[in-house]
Design an enzyme around this catalytic site. Structure first.
Site, PDB file in Angstrom:
ATOM      1  CG  HIS A 290      35.952  37.467  37.550  1.00 44.65           C
ATOM      2  ND1 HIS A 290      36.752  37.938  38.572  1.00 44.65           N
ATOM      3  CD2 HIS A 290      35.248  38.535  37.111  1.00 44.65           C
ATOM      4  CE1 HIS A 290      36.545  39.239  38.724  1.00 44.65           C
ATOM      5  NE2 HIS A 290      35.623  39.637  37.862  1.00 44.65           N
ATOM      6  CG  ASP A 302      35.056  42.928  40.307  1.00 44.73           C
ATOM      7  OD1 ASP A 302      34.850  41.921  39.604  1.00 44.73           O
ATOM      8  OD2 ASP A 302      35.782  43.872  39.940  1.00 44.73           O
ATOM      9  CD  GLU A 336      37.227  40.360  34.648  1.00 41.52           C
ATOM     10  OE1 GLU A 336      36.765  41.181  33.842  1.00 41.52           O
ATOM     11  OE2 GLU A 336      37.712  40.704  35.744  1.00 41.52           O
ATOM     12  CD  GLU A 337      39.021  42.224  38.313  1.00 42.71           C
ATOM     13  OE1 GLU A 337      39.292  43.127  37.498  1.00 42.71           O
ATOM     14  OE2 GLU A 337      37.951  42.180  38.941  1.00 42.71           O
ATOM     15  CG  ASP A 364      32.794  40.892  36.252  1.00 43.29           C
ATOM     16  OD1 ASP A 364      32.871  41.090  37.478  1.00 43.29           O
ATOM     17  OD2 ASP A 364      33.752  41.048  35.479  1.00 43.29           O
ATOM     18  CG  HIS A 434      38.810  47.075  40.654  1.00 41.44           C
ATOM     19  ND1 HIS A 434      39.341  47.354  39.416  1.00 41.44           N
ATOM     20  CD2 HIS A 434      38.053  45.956  40.494  1.00 41.44           C
ATOM     21  CE1 HIS A 434      38.927  46.445  38.540  1.00 41.44           C
ATOM     22  NE2 HIS A 434      38.140  45.591  39.178  1.00 41.44           N
TER      23      HIS A 434
END
Ligand SMILES: *[C@@H]1O[C@H](CO)[C@@H](O)[C@H](O)[C@H]1NC(C)=O
Ligand SMILES: *[C@@H]1O[C@H](CO)[C@@H](O)[C@H](O)[C@H]1NC(C)=O
Ligand SMILES: *[C@@H]1O[C@H](CO)[C@@H](O)[C@H](O)[C@H]1NC(C)=O
Ligand SMILES: *[C@@H]1O[C@H](CO)[C@@H](O)[C@H](O)[C@H]1NC(C)=O
Ligand SMILES: *[C@@H]1O[C@H](CO)[C@@H](O)[C@H](O)[C@H]1NC(C)=O
Length: 472
Positions: A290, A302, A336-337, A364, A434
């Site tokens: 993504h 990520d 995606e998140e 991912d 994140h």
């Protein structure tokens, strides 16, 4: 990656090995496993050529360099942001300039949330400015903030037991890190559970395998019928300190200010490119990662890494002048998140052709040195994947684990399409996940070379084999 690492319970097909030949029940193919094994072994030289180009040859470090240029130029790419749309436009041009086929954008409406200004200050028992990150989709606080006493708990069970104490307070979850799929429930549902017992706001201990005072954000979900309260993550260090203070009987007061806001859905796209199959162009092997990220760090790990080894897989195959029998389709997912919004849209649009998807792949969970592939599919398909992975002996990445998954490909996997994901060092991944620390600095060009080689060999061989992967 967002939050699902669900356990997929597939139907196990029984087969028995008999002097090198396997007899499968419900076998649609008349070929013996020995014949399939021999077919795969004939890809040894192609696999070596891919590995040589990716790891030692002129494509060495290419996926890393391409990724560094993108993320240094556009930075983080949260859902609904201008920078995500800029990244999509850049990738669209990159894929065309790379000479890939059928490069196009597929429209998706995606959520748009912005954190705004935010702060948390402990006022009692001592003044302490805390590092926080609001959780995705959280509402903000009133401008003057929410100032309240803290109730700290280590689990949802403890919150239930102490429910009468929660009213009018800020609930702090100091849940221990077990693994991502288990612990992330506190991030996703923490606000709802706290609101149900009358809390004014909730703070979670960051879902992270390691911390140097780093908050780790991510999506959270409100529930219909439950009041929406502001929610953010704090560091492991602060969560533990607040727990210690509470156990000493200290009264703890925090002032939380969050300027978070949800805006109307924005226009975005899944980015698609192909190498069209020579014999069965309608049949597809999908490779993906993504393009969106959280709004902190650079989204390098990520999921920049996953997106760029997926592009690299097609580049390597094209550079070697290879064209598999089936179409190799690259998809760079959007949003995606926010819960696999782009992946869901793609599934809705393309599921009419589900019978022609041989394999769906998503990377991912990092593109560090891979230890193997996670795979979900029938036992016969697994046996085939194990043979394909033998081709990666030169880079010593041959293991096939259970439970291939990815937020964007799970729709297909749950509908019975075989699915694969890359496995590497999850401890490292969830140390940076994140957070502000998700930058190019955690990426390693040599490791990305190997990850790209694995991705290219698997996708090419499965796309080129005489038959599609058998399903349950
Ligand atoms: C690839 O990266 C490695 C590690 O940084 C470096 O040693 C090597 O020289 C690079 N190769 C090329 C072709 O740039
Ligand atoms: C995570 O931990 C829980 C509780 O120990 C366990 O049941 C689950 O299988 C683990 N999940 C993974 C993906 O390891
Ligand atoms: C699947 O692919 C086959 C062969 O390439 C083709 O004949 C068939 O029409 C395709 N099915 C669908 C649902 O598109
Ligand atoms: C489904 O596959 C057929 C070819 O088999 C293709 O023409 C069509 O565009 C595909 N539809 C979608 C929505 O992908
Ligand atoms: C190859 O990989 C295995 C398992 O991942 C590991 O135990 C072994 O040490 C590796 N061998 C070499 C030569 O790197």
């Amino acid at each position: 990656m967002k939050f699902l690492l669900f356990t997929f319970v597939g139907v196990v097909h029984l087969f028995s090995l008999n002097s090198g030949k396997a007899i499968y029940k419900n076998d649609i193919s008349r070929r013996t496993f020995q014949e399939i094994k021999e077919e795969i072994a004939r890809y040894k030289d192609v696999a070596k050529a891919i590995i040589n180009l990716a790891v030692y040859g002129k494509a060495q470090n290419r996926s890393y360099e391409r990724l560094a240029l993108l993320v240094d130029t556009v930075g983080p790419r949260p859902s609904g942001s201008k920078s995500l749309e800029k990244a999509i436009q850049i990738m669209y041009r990159n894929l065309q300039e790379d000479g890939l086929e059928n490069v196009h954008l597929e429209p998706v409406k995606i959520p748009h949330w912005e954190r705004g200004e935010e702060s948390a200050v402990m006022l009692e028992p001592r003044v302490h400015k805390m590092a926080i990150l609001g959780l995705g989709s959280s509402i903000g606080t009133p401008p003057e903030g929410i100032t309240a006493e803290v109730l700290v708990v280590t689990s949802f069970e403890e919150l239930q037991r102490r429910a009468p104490e929660a009213r009018g307070k800020i609930v702090v979850y100091n849940q221990p890190y077990v693994n991502y799929s288990k612990t992330v429930q506190y991030r996703v549902q923490g606000a709802v559970e706290a609101a149900k017992v009358g809390a004014l706001a909730s703070l979670i201990r960051s879902v992270a395998s390691f911390s140097i005072y780093s908050p780790h954000t991510g999506i959270q979900e409100y529930q219909d019928g439950v009041p929406k309260i502001p929610t953010a993550c704090i560091t492991v260090e602060d969560a533990e300190m607040i727990s210690r203070m509470a156990s000493r009987g200290n009264r703890i007061v925090i002032q939380l200010k969050m300027g978070a806001k949800n805006y109307p859905d924005a226009d975005s796209f899944n980015t698609v490119a192909e190498i069209i199959g020579s014999k069965y162009p309608e049949q597809v092997v999908l490779v993906s990662g993504h393009l969106d990220s959280w709004d902190v760090g650079q989204g390098a790990m990520d999921d920049g890494g996953g997106a760029f080894i997926s592009w690299e897989a097609l580049s390597l195959i094209k550079d070697l002048g290879l064209r598999p029998k089936r179409t190799l389709r690259l998809v760079l997912w959007t949003a995606e998140e926010q819960g696999g919004i782009g992946g869901f849209q793609y599934y809705q649009l393309h599921k009419v052709n589900i019978s022609n998807y041989s394999l769906v792949m998503e990377s991912d969970e990092g593109t560090f040195l891979p230890s193997g592939l996670q795979f979900t599919g029938s036992e016969k398909a697994r046996a085939i994947m194990e043979e394909v992975m033998r081709l990666l002996q030169p880079v010593n990445v041959t293991q096939v684990f259970r439970t291939g998954e990815g937020t964007d490909i799970n729709f297909w996997i749950q509908a019975g399409v075989p699915g694969a994901s890359l496995v590497d060092d999850l401890y490292k991944y969830f140390s940076f996940h994140h957070s502000h620390g998700d930058t190019m600095t955690v990426m390693d060009p040599k490791q990305m070379n190997v990850a790209a080689a694995v991705w290219a060999v698997v996708s090419y061989v499965i796309a080129d084999m005489e038959e599609m992967l058998p399903r349950s």
